[in-house]
Design a protein around this motif. Structure first.
Motif, PDB file in Angstrom:
ATOM      1  N   LYS A   7     -58.575  -5.140  10.991  1.00  0.00           N
ATOM      2  CA  LYS A   7     -57.981  -6.480  11.044  1.00  0.00           C
ATOM      3  C   LYS A   7     -56.550  -6.439  10.502  1.00  0.00           C
ATOM      4  N   ILE A   8     -55.857  -7.539  10.725  1.00  0.00           N
ATOM      5  CA  ILE A   8     -54.488  -7.624  10.229  1.00  0.00           C
ATOM      6  C   ILE A   8     -54.533  -7.900   8.714  1.00  0.00           C
ATOM      7  N   TYR A  34     -45.992  -9.006  13.547  1.00  0.00           N
ATOM      8  CA  TYR A  34     -45.783  -7.649  12.993  1.00  0.00           C
ATOM      9  C   TYR A  34     -44.303  -7.330  12.800  1.00  0.00           C
ATOM     10  N   TRP A  74     -51.536  -3.695  10.759  1.00  0.00           N
ATOM     11  CA  TRP A  74     -52.908  -3.595  11.255  1.00  0.00           C
ATOM     12  C   TRP A  74     -53.635  -2.557  10.416  1.00  0.00           C
ATOM     13  N   ASP A  79     -48.446 -10.979  18.508  1.00  0.00           N
ATOM     14  CA  ASP A  79     -47.992  -9.708  17.940  1.00  0.00           C
ATOM     15  C   ASP A  79     -46.619  -9.805  17.286  1.00  0.00           C
TER      16      ASP A  79
END
Ligand code: ASP
Length: 534
Positions: free
Chosen positions: A391-392, A415, A385, A412
């Protein structure tokens, strides 16, 4: 050498010569009467019989032989004089030798040097693009490449298998110390490879450069360390391994010594407590230590404290917070030491203490200057992030292959995915990095969509790449190195500007030519451009 007795007229003319005059002289080479072993020309001299002044020199704005501290502005304005200095000249000559060795090594291994375009489309490496307006296509712009990434992958699709290029790249970044808007990369790509092929190639490449250019033998294979381990032991994904002073996770120890309620609660909610232990030293002042508390807060840590361990006891803020009997021995053993402890979210705490580790290493002069500690850092997360961009983003770049199947991963969970990327780090400096790439259109599309690109955006920006992947793209991977940084490190310089013939200042200006410059109304007109605040 001019001899007054031999030729008085010539001698008088020679007396008028000044620094940096260009002359042509002829005469007799002979042994010096009083040799000077301290200079390369100390044993011989030329008794000049004839001399012609080819060009004079105006008084010099910077001294060439004497070491003087000139401002960067002046050095760059008169770069052609600055480059006459021995050290600078040597840097540029050694840069050529390194380049030559790279080319020799890679050619021998079957790599071919292929040029890729400068006037092209955006290549996402995380910086802004430099744009070039197209006069004959009004309203359209080329982007200068941030790297040849997409083209080198297309060359793999084209079947070249082993590509390299020593190439200029362009990144429009905000002012950052020791970055250049244009810089040179050693760019490499190979087909049908995995990580081990890359490590083997690069280990040997660096072995060859250091052996053949500097006569230094490094130990290969270069050791490898996973990102998670680098973060937990050194608080950095580019650890300087020239000294120890590793971080310790002391969450367990703190728990054992019955911490205060708010600390126990923090730990309960997922916080960690890490500690760094340094030797006691007067160089680490009270002021510095107190300032760390403020800095830790600014860095997002929840609690920071330091304590001095002396004669088995502990003093300082650490004592008030954690100082139950004996805790210091569990952390620092029997040593006289300073404990720096930090509580908060895992990566925040690690990064902060990693920064302090480097600082204290500098204050205490722990890193030997002549040591070369290489390390591969592997298994980075694929995404992170970005607070700045909100933003990602890809940790490496969007073409990096995930370590596991990504097609069905949502939310999620993305990640948690690691990538097949790797960085080569030398003495705490990232020399370069790369990855095994995605070579399947469906996986590439999935990564773009995780990064928030719509179908239309994917098509518009990368449609040509996805299409190329449809026609039998081989598995491939590669790497790129910042050549300026590499030369800087090997030459023992502190700034890449010392190894670039004509660099820009930290604010992107060339004091020699005055670039960037304004352009004429006519040029703007031709390009169909109107300046906003003119
Ligand atoms: N294109 C990448 C970079 O410039 C390097 C690579 O993945 O090969 O950092």
């Amino acid at each position: 050498m001019f001899d007054e007795q031999e030729d008085k007229v010539l001698f008088d003319r020679a007396n008028l010569l000044k620094s940096e005059y260009v002359i042509r002289a002829s005469g007799i080479v002979r042994k010096r009467e009083n040799p000077n072993p301290n200079i390369p020309t100390g044993y011989y001299e030329v008794l000049v019989r004839d001399m012609e002044v080819l060009n004079e020199s105006a008084p010099l704005p910077i001294q060439i032989i004497k070491q003087t501290e000139d401002s960067e502005e002046i050095r760059l304005k008169y770069r052609y004089l600055d480059l006459r200095r021995e050290r600078m000249k040597n840097n540029i000559i050694m840069r050529n030798r390194i380049n030559f060795e790279i080319r020799r090594f890679l050619n021998e291994r079957g790599f071919i040097d292929i040029e890729t375009p400068f006037l092209t489309k955006s290549t996402p490496e995380g910086a802004r693009d430099f744009l070039v307006p197209s006069r004959i296509n009004p309203g359209r712009f080329y982007a200068l490449p941030q790297s040849p990434q997409i083209f080198k992958q297309l060359l793999m699709v084209a079947g070249f298998e082993k590509y390299f290029q020593i190439v200029k790249c362009f990144r429009d970044e905000d002012l950052r110390a020791d970055r250049q808007p244009e810089f040179t990369q050693l760019d490499i790509e190979m087909s049908f490879v995995d990580e081990n092929d890359i490590y083997e190639l690069i280990d040997n490449l660096f072995f060859s450069i250091l052996k053949n250019v500097y006569n230094i033998e490094i130990t290969i294979p270069i050791p490898r360390m996973k990102y998670d381990e680098a973060m937990s032991r050194f608080g950095s994904d580019r650890p300087d391994l020239r000294f120890g002073m590793e971080l310790n996770d002391i969450t367990g120890i703190v728990k054992k010594f019955e911490p205060k309620d708010f600390i126990a609660e923090g730990i309960e909610n997922g916080d960690v407590v890490y500690a760094l232990v340094s030797p006691l030293s007067e160089k680490i002042t009270r002021k510095y230590l107190d300032n760390l508390t403020i800095r830790a807060k600014d860095a997002g840590c929840r609690l920071f404290s330091w304590g001095k361990v002396q004669n088995g006891g502990i003093s300082g803020p650490f004592k008030k917070l954690f100082g139950r009997d004996g805790i210091q021995t569990d952390i620092a053993g029997d040593n006289q030491a300073i404990i720096y402890s930090c509580m908060g979210e895992l990566r925040t705490v690690q990064s902060f203490l990693g920064e302090i580790r480097l600082e204290i290493g500098k204050i205490l002069d722990l890193a030997p200057k002549d040591r070369l500690n290489f390390i591969w850092i592997t298994d980075f997360p694929l995404f992170e992030w970005s607070e700045d961009e909100n933003k990602i983003v890809s940790v490496h770049h969007p073409f990096t292959s995930p370590k596991e199947d990504i097609l069905n991963v949502e939310g999620d969970d993305v990640y948690r995915i690691k990538s097949r990327s790797y960085d080569l780090v030398l003495n705490g400096v990232e020399l370069g990095g790369g990855s095994i790439r995605i070579h399947r259109a469906d996986v590439q599309e999935k990564v773009f969509s995780i990064l928030g690109l719509t179908k239309e955006e994917i098509d518009e920006k990368f449609g040509f790449l996805l299409e190329a992947f449809k026609y039998g793209a081989p598995p491939h991977g590669g790497i790129a190195f910042g050549l300026d940084r590499m030369v800087m490190m090997f030459q023992g310089e502190d700034s890449i500007r010392e190894v670039i013939p004509f660099p820009k200042t930290a604010s992107g200006i060339c004091p020699l030519t005055g670039a960037p410059d304004e352009v004429s109304e006519r040029q703007l007109d031709e390009l169909g451009i109107k300046l906003k605040n003119n």
